[in-house]
Structure formats: structure tokens, C-alpha cells
Design an enzyme around this catalytic site. Sequence first.
Site, PDB file in Angstrom:
ATOM      1  N   CYS A  94      42.482  54.430  81.850  1.00  0.00           N
ATOM      2  CA  CYS A  94      43.914  55.163  81.449  1.00  0.00           C
ATOM      3  C   CYS A  94      44.478  54.434  80.899  1.00  0.00           C
ATOM      4  O   CYS A  94      44.025  53.369  80.346  1.00  0.00           O
ATOM      5  CB  CYS A  94      44.697  55.574  82.942  1.00  0.00           C
ATOM      6  SG  CYS A  94      46.007  56.861  82.648  1.00  0.00           S
ATOM      7  N   CYS A  97      48.504  53.571  81.276  1.00  0.00           N
ATOM      8  CA  CYS A  97      50.037  53.933  81.791  1.00  0.00           C
ATOM      9  C   CYS A  97      50.101  52.212  82.092  1.00  0.00           C
ATOM     10  O   CYS A  97      50.729  52.028  82.415  1.00  0.00           O
ATOM     11  CB  CYS A  97      50.031  54.626  82.935  1.00  0.00           C
ATOM     12  SG  CYS A  97      48.046  54.799  84.417  1.00  0.00           S
ATOM     13  N   CYS A 127      50.921  57.841  80.303  1.00  0.00           N
ATOM     14  CA  CYS A 127      49.389  57.783  80.584  1.00  0.00           C
ATOM     15  C   CYS A 127      49.055  58.111  79.273  1.00  0.00           C
ATOM     16  O   CYS A 127      47.734  58.008  79.096  1.00  0.00           O
ATOM     17  CB  CYS A 127      48.595  58.630  81.689  1.00  0.00           C
ATOM     18  SG  CYS A 127      49.139  58.094  83.459  1.00  0.00           S
ATOM     19  N   LYS A 183      43.740  65.435  88.796  1.00  0.00           N
ATOM     20  CA  LYS A 183      44.795  65.059  89.481  1.00  0.00           C
ATOM     21  C   LYS A 183      46.027  65.385  89.895  1.00  0.00           C
ATOM     22  O   LYS A 183      46.941  65.758  88.934  1.00  0.00           O
ATOM     23  CB  LYS A 183      44.626  63.563  88.580  1.00  0.00           C
ATOM     24  CG  LYS A 183      45.518  62.655  89.035  1.00  0.00           C
ATOM     25  CD  LYS A 183      45.144  61.072  87.859  1.00  0.00           C
ATOM     26  CE  LYS A 183      45.879  60.388  88.105  1.00  0.00           C
ATOM     27  NZ  LYS A 183      45.619  58.923  87.651  1.00  0.00           N
ATOM     28  N   ARG A 194      51.224  52.290  92.480  1.00  0.00           N
ATOM     29  CA  ARG A 194      52.514  51.849  91.464  1.00  0.00           C
ATOM     30  C   ARG A 194      52.639  50.897  91.495  1.00  0.00           C
ATOM     31  O   ARG A 194      53.224  49.898  89.857  1.00  0.00           O
ATOM     32  CB  ARG A 194      53.607  52.937  90.984  1.00  0.00           C
ATOM     33  CG  ARG A 194      53.001  54.858  90.601  1.00  0.00           C
ATOM     34  CD  ARG A 194      54.060  55.368  90.255  1.00  0.00           C
ATOM     35  NE  ARG A 194      53.753  56.772  90.470  1.00  0.00           N
ATOM     36  CZ  ARG A 194      53.772  57.632  90.316  1.00  0.00           C
ATOM     37  NH1 ARG A 194      55.091  58.162  90.538  1.00  0.00           N
ATOM     38  NH2 ARG A 194      53.330  58.533  89.529  1.00  0.00           N
ATOM     39  N   GLU A 197      39.926  73.140  85.980  1.00  0.00           N
ATOM     40  CA  GLU A 197      39.843  71.800  85.229  1.00  0.00           C
ATOM     41  C   GLU A 197      39.022  70.952  85.496  1.00  0.00           C
ATOM     42  O   GLU A 197      38.530  70.845  85.124  1.00  0.00           O
ATOM     43  CB  GLU A 197      41.232  70.822  85.807  1.00  0.00           C
ATOM     44  CG  GLU A 197      42.203  71.118  85.399  1.00  0.00           C
ATOM     45  CD  GLU A 197      42.851  70.384  84.308  1.00  0.00           C
ATOM     46  OE1 GLU A 197      41.877  69.811  83.234  1.00  0.00           O
ATOM     47  OE2 GLU A 197      44.045  70.366  83.502  1.00  0.00           O
ATOM     48  N   LYS A 220      41.893  63.744  93.501  1.00  0.00           N
ATOM     49  CA  LYS A 220      42.996  63.151  93.823  1.00  0.00           C
ATOM     50  C   LYS A 220      44.536  63.371  94.203  1.00  0.00           C
ATOM     51  O   LYS A 220      44.639  64.010  93.222  1.00  0.00           O
ATOM     52  CB  LYS A 220      43.272  61.796  93.127  1.00  0.00           C
ATOM     53  CG  LYS A 220      43.661  60.553  93.125  1.00  0.00           C
ATOM     54  CD  LYS A 220      43.665  59.818  92.046  1.00  0.00           C
ATOM     55  CE  LYS A 220      44.552  58.709  92.250  1.00  0.00           C
ATOM     56  NZ  LYS A 220      44.669  57.555  91.210  1.00  0.00           N
TER      57      LYS A 220
HETATM   58 ZN    ZN Z   1      47.914  57.099  83.730  1.00  0.00          ZN
END
Ligand code: ZN
Length: 325
Positions: free
Chosen positions: A120, A122, A130, A196, A206, A234, A249
Amino acid sequence: MAFPATRMRRLRKSGVLRDMVRETELTPAHLVLPMFVQLGEDRRSPVQAMPGVDRLSISHAVEEAGEAHALGIPAVLLFGVPAEKDLQASGAYDDEGVVQLAVRAIKEAHPDLVVLTDVCLCSYTSHGHCGVVTGDGTIDNDVSLELLAKTAVSHAGAGADAVAPSDMMDGRVGALRSQLDSEGHKDVPIVAYSAKFASAFYGPFREAADSTPAFGDRRSYQMDPANGDEAVREALLDVDEGADMVMVKPALAYLDVIAAVRQRVDVPVAAYHVSGEYSMIKAAAERGWVDGNAVALEHVGAIKRAGADAIVTYLARELAEMGLD
Ligand SMILES: [Zn+2]
């Protein structure tokens, strides 16, 4: 036949009987330990909101990965905490980046341990989103795919056994698959974070990964927690694009989604028991409100019962130490 001929308690009479008819088996072989890796020498930085979880410099990560492996845990999932961030997330696909260095070191020390990498942007973007952000603040899906594919190739080049895209951009699995194939990594599987959700359960993560968005939120790419059918769609799309495994998730609040996805796909299903789920157990146990170990076992057992083949959990080591089998 009903009561009194039928008595469900007969098979619950003793531990041996209960074990014999237990429907869900949980062993360390089903668990994946997530780890946060950072640069620097001999550094171990506790994550305040996740008691027992530290951000580790590479030598410590090598050591902890080895301990997990010795406990029977087959795999770790790496998240990088880079020293620097920029608009293009260049640390994500730097061949000398923190995850790439960690993969090489862990694979060298523990060649039989499966090393998965989170793919990812992010943690590497200065804005914490992201994907690539355009002038008007939206996330550019297709430009982001190029950077994600570069990141996956870089991880595979470092020796990752599988890559796990968690960005929720459309078409990322297909983009990763074709880029991996064209750059000599056709045997590296993709574990897609297919469903997700935009969840408040990620709060403590985070802090750990230093990936809070600087503006807005992630609801334009992560899923609405209200949607189950969309999650199945998805997952099916990701399988179509070449996902070798799909993931749901978070896990505990989405057991119905895990079960629905399990029914509809023909690839293994993983579930991610996330930071908030972990921290709630820890906080309540610390106050003596619940038996932390028993609740941990029940959480992860429920995720398995719902249909997850593999469970990513910060509890992996503790569970393995409890002696699951
Ligand atoms: Zn991310």
C-alpha cells in the site's frame, strides 16, 4: 426425534467427548503474525494503543519472526514505517526501503518462514492516503496502480513469498499480476485485501504505522461497513483478476462477510483480526473485566468457524504459546 430421546448434553459430558466432536480446529498453522518494521539500529518502539506490540528495527524483526516460526506460526506480514514520506510514496518501491531490507534479512535468517508484505502507499505518502492524490483532493485510481505494481515488484525482488495489496483501488490485483509476471515473478502469489471496510477498528494501527490521512477519510476507496453483497462482489472480481487468496478486514464484526465470501469463492480466504479488535481485548483484560486469553481464543475461533482459512492476528504468538494443539 426430540427430547427426551434426543439429549444434546450427552456429547458434552466429558472433555474427551467434547474434543472428539469439536467442529473447528485452531492451530498455529492457521495464523499469520503482522509486524511493523522501522529503520535504525536496535530500536524497539512500543505502540501505546496496542500493549505488547512494538515497532521493530530489522534485527529485532528478524529475532521476533524467528520466535514466531519456532512456535509453529508459518507466516509473518510486514508493514513498513519509513523515515521519510513524499507525494509519490517513493519509499514504498525503493529497493533499499525498510520493507525490502526487512524481507531480505528475515528470509536470510529464516528461509522456511513465509514472508508476506503489505502493499500500500499510505505509510509512504505525505498525506497518508492509499493512492496518489490529485489537485482537487481525489485519489487517482489508475495512476496509483502503477505505483502499487512497482511496490509489489520491488517486494518480490527482495524475496517476499507473497504480496498483499491493501489499498482498495479498482483493478489493482490485475495490475500487480501482470507487472509481477512481466518482471519475472510469476510464482509470487497475491493475497488480496478484497473486502477492506472503512472501519474505526483500525484506530490503533494508524499510530503503529503512522498512516493517519492528513485530510478526509478513506471512504472513497474502502468499503461501507453496511455492505455484504458488495464484499462478495469485490472478492469475486479479485479472483477474476488473479488473486490467489482473498481477505476480509476487519474480522469479528464481519463474520457474516467471511462466511459469505467463503461460500462464493474457490480460493483460500483470510481474515484480518485488526488492531482495534486486539486492543479492546487488551484494555478490558487489563482492567480485569474479561479473561484476555479466553476471549482471544474465542475471537480467533469464531473467525475460523465463520470460514477463514488463515487468520492475521497480533495475538498469533500468544495463541501459539497457549498451546493450541
Ligand atoms: Zn493504505
